[in-house]
Design an enzyme around this catalytic site. Structure first.
Site, PDB file in Angstrom:
ATOM      1  N   ASP A  11       0.857  -1.189   0.000  1.00 15.70           N
ATOM      2  CA  ASP A  11       0.000   0.000   0.000  1.00 15.70           C
ATOM      3  C   ASP A  11       0.892   1.238   0.000  1.00 15.70           C
ATOM      4  OD1 ASP A  11      -2.656   1.319   0.291  1.00 15.70           O
ATOM      5  OD2 ASP A  11      -1.783   2.010   2.178  1.00 15.70           O
ATOM      6  N   SER A  12       0.277   2.377  -0.259  1.00 16.27           N
ATOM      7  CA  SER A  12       1.006   3.636  -0.225  1.00 16.27           C
ATOM      8  C   SER A  12       1.368   4.056   1.196  1.00 16.27           C
ATOM      9  CB  SER A  12       0.166   4.746  -0.871  1.00 16.27           C
ATOM     10  OG  SER A  12      -1.035   4.945  -0.140  1.00 16.27           O
ATOM     11  N   TYR A  43      -0.327   8.576  -2.653  1.00 17.42           N
ATOM     12  CA  TYR A  43      -0.179   8.309  -4.093  1.00 17.42           C
ATOM     13  C   TYR A  43      -1.222   9.070  -4.922  1.00 17.42           C
ATOM     14  CZ  TYR A  43       3.056   4.299  -3.597  1.00 17.42           C
ATOM     15  OH  TYR A  43       4.135   3.487  -3.361  1.00 17.42           O
ATOM     16  N   GLY A  44      -2.346   9.418  -4.319  1.00 15.83           N
ATOM     17  CA  GLY A  44      -3.463   9.991  -5.062  1.00 15.83           C
ATOM     18  C   GLY A  44      -3.135  11.162  -5.962  1.00 15.83           C
ATOM     19  N   CYS A  74      -4.038  -0.821  -2.479  1.00 18.59           N
ATOM     20  CA  CYS A  74      -4.072   0.622  -2.684  1.00 18.59           C
ATOM     21  C   CYS A  74      -4.925   0.867  -3.912  1.00 18.59           C
ATOM     22  CB  CYS A  74      -2.659   1.162  -2.894  1.00 18.59           C
ATOM     23  SG  CYS A  74      -2.570   2.884  -3.411  1.00 18.59           S
ATOM     24  N   ASN A  75      -5.985   1.619  -3.758  1.00 10.66           N
ATOM     25  CA  ASN A  75      -6.893   1.844  -4.875  1.00 10.66           C
ATOM     26  C   ASN A  75      -6.228   2.610  -6.011  1.00 10.66           C
ATOM     27  OD1 ASN A  75     -10.024   1.146  -4.149  1.00 10.66           O
ATOM     28  ND2 ASN A  75      -8.827   1.557  -2.323  1.00 10.66           N
ATOM     29  N   THR A  76      -5.415   3.606  -5.677  1.00  6.01           N
ATOM     30  CA  THR A  76      -4.735   4.383  -6.716  1.00  6.01           C
ATOM     31  C   THR A  76      -3.810   3.487  -7.526  1.00  6.01           C
ATOM     32  OG1 THR A  76      -4.815   6.353  -5.307  1.00  6.01           O
ATOM     33  CG2 THR A  76      -3.293   6.387  -7.171  1.00  6.01           C
ATOM     34  N   GLU A 153      -2.678   8.842   8.064  1.00  7.08           N
ATOM     35  CA  GLU A 153      -1.234   8.633   8.212  1.00  7.08           C
ATOM     36  C   GLU A 153      -0.699   9.293   9.478  1.00  7.08           C
ATOM     37  OE1 GLU A 153       0.976   6.812   6.457  1.00  7.08           O
ATOM     38  OE2 GLU A 153      -0.581   6.025   5.130  1.00  7.08           O
ATOM     39  N   CYS A 185     -10.722   3.715  -0.896  1.00  2.00           N
ATOM     40  CA  CYS A 185      -9.323   3.859  -0.498  1.00  2.00           C
ATOM     41  C   CYS A 185      -9.169   3.050   0.771  1.00  2.00           C
ATOM     42  CB  CYS A 185      -8.979   5.333  -0.245  1.00  2.00           C
ATOM     43  SG  CYS A 185      -7.314   5.592   0.431  1.00  2.00           S
ATOM     44  N   THR A 186      -8.141   2.234   0.854  1.00  2.00           N
ATOM     45  CA  THR A 186      -8.009   1.359   2.024  1.00  2.00           C
ATOM     46  C   THR A 186      -7.644   2.127   3.287  1.00  2.00           C
ATOM     47  OG1 THR A 186      -5.776   0.807   1.222  1.00  2.00           O
ATOM     48  CG2 THR A 186      -7.532  -0.800   0.808  1.00  2.00           C
ATOM     49  N   HIS A 187      -7.310   3.404   3.164  1.00  5.95           N
ATOM     50  CA  HIS A 187      -7.140   4.238   4.357  1.00  5.95           C
ATOM     51  C   HIS A 187      -8.481   4.574   5.011  1.00  5.95           C
ATOM     52  CE1 HIS A 187      -3.097   4.965   2.722  1.00  5.95           C
ATOM     53  NE2 HIS A 187      -2.769   5.535   3.860  1.00  5.95           N
TER      54      HIS A 187
END
Length: 277
Positions: A11-12, A43-44, A74-76, A153, A185-187
């Protein structure tokens, strides 16, 4: 043995830990190698070519662990790099977009589905394309929420600042008629309580992380790749940036899932980044 090899998840940043938690819950015998690119998150806003480069660098690093599956949590990165990584890997590579889209199609009653994600994910149109492939008549309302990833984050999940950011970001979606909202988004599952509070009880939230973990379980089972020995696995967690914040968030989020499970922490060099710690 092949089935004893680990699942590599990348993931980012810390967002992919939402996938890790579900994998640990559903598949407690599976060993996990996780990489969070915390030094280069988010990353977005980055160009697609840069995200592809970063994703390839992380995969090149993870290959040394001989994984049986690679999960782009990571979706992006899924939106712009999934096909690229599949072309260069011999093991199954899955992303987080189609699992979330399939769940939304199954849950919506009105055919009105919302999607929130990073700028890169929303601009790619990946969720809308996936949803309309499954049901051409679905109506999709998308919204980029660039403020969310920095909050996560920083470990800022529940605060007045977070509530204000969520209310501001979701104002347009609240005016729509959606009955389902994909957390693209996995966040974002870190912010589930606040997002649910803002959207209200009539909108069902769909975690792409939870659905991806179910997809992992299904693929491993159908392909005969599940871990077959009743041995407690030793997981490895890696990040490219400041280690203490990453470790604190991981321990807080995974909680009981790692109390009884041995965990190894790393801050490796990757790409052109200097080693930290």
């Amino acid at each position: 043995m092949y089935v004893q090899r680990p699942i590599a998840i990348l993931d980012s940043g810390v967002g992919g830990l939402t996938v890790v938690k579900e994998v640990m819950r559903q598949l407690p015998l599976e060993r996990i190698i996780y990489f969070g690119d915390t030094a280069r998150t988010p990353y977005g806003p980055r160009p697609a070519a840069e995200v592809q480069q970063f994703t390839r660098e992380i995969v090149d690093y993870l290959i040394q662990f001989n994984p049986k599956m690679i999960v782009i949590a990571c979706n992006t990165a899924t939106a712009v790099a999934l096909d690229l990584i599949r072309d260069c890997c011999e093991v199954p590579v899955i992303g987080v977009i189609y699992p979330g889209a399939r769940a939304a199609i199954g849950l919506t009653q009105s055919g009105q589905v919302g999607v929130i994600g990073t700028e890169g994910t929303i601009q790619s149109g990946a969720y809308e394309q996936a949803l309309k492939r499954l049901n051409p008549h679905i109506h999709v309302l998308s919204q980029a929420c660039p403020a969310f990833v920095p909050l996560v984050e920083q470990g800022n999940f529940r605060s007045s600042e977070t509530l204000a950011a969520v209310e501001q970001s979701l104002r347009t979606l609240k005016q729509g008629q959606i009955d389902s909202l994909i957390l693209g988004c996995t966040h974002y599952p870190f912010l589930t309580e606040t997002i649910a509070e803002v959207m209200g009880p009539d909108v069902r939230l769909i975690s792409s992380a939870d659905e991806t973990a179910r997809e992992i379980s299904t693929i491993l089972q159908t392909q005969g790749m599940l871990a077959s020995q009743n041995i407690v696995p030793i997981h490895q967690f890696c990040c490219s940036g400041e280690a203490q914040m990453f470790k604190t968030i991981a321990q807080q989020w995974l909680n009981e899932e790692i109390v009884q499970t041995p965990v190894v922490w790393h801050v490796p060099k990757i790409g052109t980044l200097p080693k930290i710690g």
